[in-house]
Design a protein around this motif. Structure first.
Motif, PDB file in Angstrom:
ATOM      1  N   VAL A   1     -53.896 114.520 -25.196  1.00  0.00           N
ATOM      2  CA  VAL A   1     -53.590 115.169 -26.472  1.00  0.00           C
ATOM      3  C   VAL A   1     -54.845 115.838 -27.002  1.00  0.00           C
ATOM      4  CG1 VAL A   1     -52.953 114.757 -28.876  1.00  0.00           C
ATOM      5  CG2 VAL A   1     -51.687 113.626 -27.029  1.00  0.00           C
TER       6      VAL A   1
ATOM      7  N   ARG B   1     -40.487 114.019 -23.804  1.00  0.00           N
ATOM      8  CA  ARG B   1     -41.599 114.726 -24.443  1.00  0.00           C
ATOM      9  C   ARG B   1     -41.831 116.098 -23.816  1.00  0.00           C
ATOM     10  NH1 ARG B   1     -43.065 112.340 -29.298  1.00  0.00           N
ATOM     11  NH2 ARG B   1     -42.894 110.069 -29.062  1.00  0.00           N
TER      12      ARG B   1
ATOM     13  N   ASN C   1     -47.426 115.341 -29.772  1.00  0.00           N
ATOM     14  CA  ASN C   1     -46.834 114.009 -29.624  1.00  0.00           C
ATOM     15  C   ASN C   1     -46.210 113.518 -30.929  1.00  0.00           C
ATOM     16  OD1 ASN C   1     -46.705 112.698 -27.067  1.00  0.00           O
ATOM     17  ND2 ASN C   1     -47.557 110.866 -28.019  1.00  0.00           N
TER      18      ASN C   1
ATOM     19  N   GLU D   1     -46.847 115.681 -19.499  1.00  0.00           N
ATOM     20  CA  GLU D   1     -46.931 114.594 -20.481  1.00  0.00           C
ATOM     21  C   GLU D   1     -48.200 113.772 -20.297  1.00  0.00           C
ATOM     22  OE1 GLU D   1     -44.082 110.951 -22.096  1.00  0.00           O
ATOM     23  OE2 GLU D   1     -43.224 112.586 -20.913  1.00  0.00           O
TER      24      GLU D   1
ATOM     25  N   GLY E   1     -44.295 117.076 -27.567  1.00  0.00           N
ATOM     26  CA  GLY E   1     -45.060 116.680 -26.387  1.00  0.00           C
ATOM     27  C   GLY E   1     -46.459 117.270 -26.407  1.00  0.00           C
TER      28      GLY E   1
END
Length: 448
Positions: A12, A337, A186, A8, A53
């Motif tokens: 991203v 996530r 996400n 996590e 996630g």
């Protein structure tokens, strides 16, 4: 030891707000979902893949890295042979080295009875043009030198492949994005948007997306998601522990397993280790609901599963995980996530001991990292790849039962064809969703 490479906390890569409308929404950023999005985009469809996630953060990056035709259910073999071909093409299209190597896969037999089981499976391999063959004791020792154990022989498939999963699936996501698929990390899908029994889109934590088709490739979360939509799926998830060694001499470039340990060479010079046939089930509400469907599997392999009283908080079948929620409420997918189970410490010690005993010349085995994943499994150990009759426009690809990484590319092609109406190219009767409700007996896939 080193932390697992995707979590996590991983930045991203695929960001942005979801569009208001698309042709197809794919739920789940594992290998099957990513490849489904890739083939849909290449066919000219607008497709959005939503991952709660990070791409590949769960079982798609935590598996053994085997890309095997060997030992498959005969109904999977044609799809897997196609996948073997697709893998070679995809590896040439990535912008990173995914570690794809044709190292072969070997199943090591300690007894003549095991050899007889492997010999019986060869009929399926021959029917699909797979090059599996039996090795003698001497051939097995020559293929994998230095083993202290003397084996009766082995089942060996030279054209089987291996790759590094935590590198591979994000690289495939890059191919999909370059092909025009929209990937968003996400961003959890909370519910389906259904009108008059047909999918009209999805409700995400960031709002509604209109779409006439949805593909659910949610891995261990699929049953939970479907139950909230009124669809029962007897899928459970089991924990599997894996370890990676520090660099060691490379005596064999493929993957191998006996009844105690599985190992494969890694691109970093070490080996990935796992316990062959060992997994752990956390008992929760779904385990009780699905028990009647799993009885045949339990009778066939009563000692292959260890049972835990309850799952950690937030796991798909934890006692406290909600079974229903609205589109306006936070879903279980936002609360967790990334499903990141802790490895079994006793099993890690056993893996070190058993690998050192099998290859005494290596000396003490030092582990570089260790992790666990939750494998989405079905009562008959084969996946569901089907349209959902009760909800038009919904396609499900899940329950790959630890076989998903290798077959993922072709499974994605099959699921994309189910969406578009293109030629699937394979008989999918074995993988129909209705087998759990139409009175069919549970036909367990081969345990080879």
């Amino acid at each position: 030891m080193m932390a697992f490479p995707i979590s996590e906390a991983t930045p991203v890569v695929h960001a942005g707000a979801p569009p208001q409308q698309t042709d197809v929404v794919v739920i789940g950023g594992g290998v099957v979902g990513v490849c489904t999005a890739l083939f849909l985009a290449e066919a000219g469809h607008h497709v959005v893949l939503l991952e709660k996630g990070r791409i590949a953060a769960e079982q798609s990056s935590r598996n053994w890295g085997w890309i095997r035709q060997q030992g498959r259910d005969p109904h999977e073999l044609g799809i897997m042979a196609e996948s073997n071909r697709i893998w070679r093409d995809l590896a040439s299209r990535t912008n990173v080295d995914i570690g794809l190597v044709q190292g072969g896969v070997s199943y090591l037999a300690k007894t003549d009875e095991e050899m007889a089981v492997y010999e019986a499976w060869l009929d399926h391999a021959r029917a699909h043009g797979v090059d599996s063959r039996l090795l003698s004791n001497a051939e097995t020792q020559a293929l994998i030198p230095g083993m202290s154990q003397s084996y009766a022989g082995a089942l060996y498939t030279a054209t089987d492949l291996r790759a590094e999963p935590w590198v591979t699936v994000p690289a495939l996501a890059g191919i999909a994005a370059r092909a025009g698929a929209r990937l968003i990390e996400n961003c959890a899908v909370r519910t389906l948007d259904i009108q008059a029994g047909r999918v009209t889109g999805v409700m995400t934590e960031q709002g509604r997306i209109k779409a006439s088709s949805v593909v659910l490739a949610g891995g261990a979360w699929s049953s939970l998601f479907l139950r909230n939509a009124g669809v029962a799926l007897p899928q459970l998830s089991v924990r599997a522990t894996v370890a990676a060694t520090e660099p060691l001499p490379q005596m064999y470039q493929g993957g191998a397993a006996d009844d105690k340990i599985a190992f494969r060479a890694r691109a970093d010079g070490g080996y990935s280790l796992a316990a062959g046939g060992f997994h752990e089930l956390f008992i929760g509400p779904d385990a009780f609901r699905a028990l009647p469907k799993f009885l045949t599997q339990l009778r066939n392999d009563p000692f292959g599963t260890r049972f835990k009283a309850s799952a950690p908080t937030g796991f798909p079948d934890a006692w406290g995980t909600p079974r229903s929620w609205s589109a306006e409420a936070q879903s279980p997918f936002e609360r967790m996530r990334v499903l990141n189970p802790a490895p079994n410490p006793k099993k890690l010690r056993n893996l070190q001991r058993d690998f050192a005993a099998l290859f005494p010349a290596f000396g003490p085995i030092k582990l570089k990292s260790a992790w666990a994943g939750m494998i989405d499994t079905m009562p008959d150990v084969v996946p569901v790849m089907d349209r959902v009759d009760a909800i038009k426009g919904l396609v499900v690809g899940t329950g790959f039962s630890g076989h998903g990484f290798g077959i993922g590319p072709a499974a994605g092609r099959v699921l994309s064809a189910l969406v578009t109406g293109a030629d699937v190219g394979h008989d999918l009767h074995r993988f129909r969703l209705s087998r759990f409700t139409d009175g069919s007996k549970m036909d367990i896939g081969p345990s080879v």
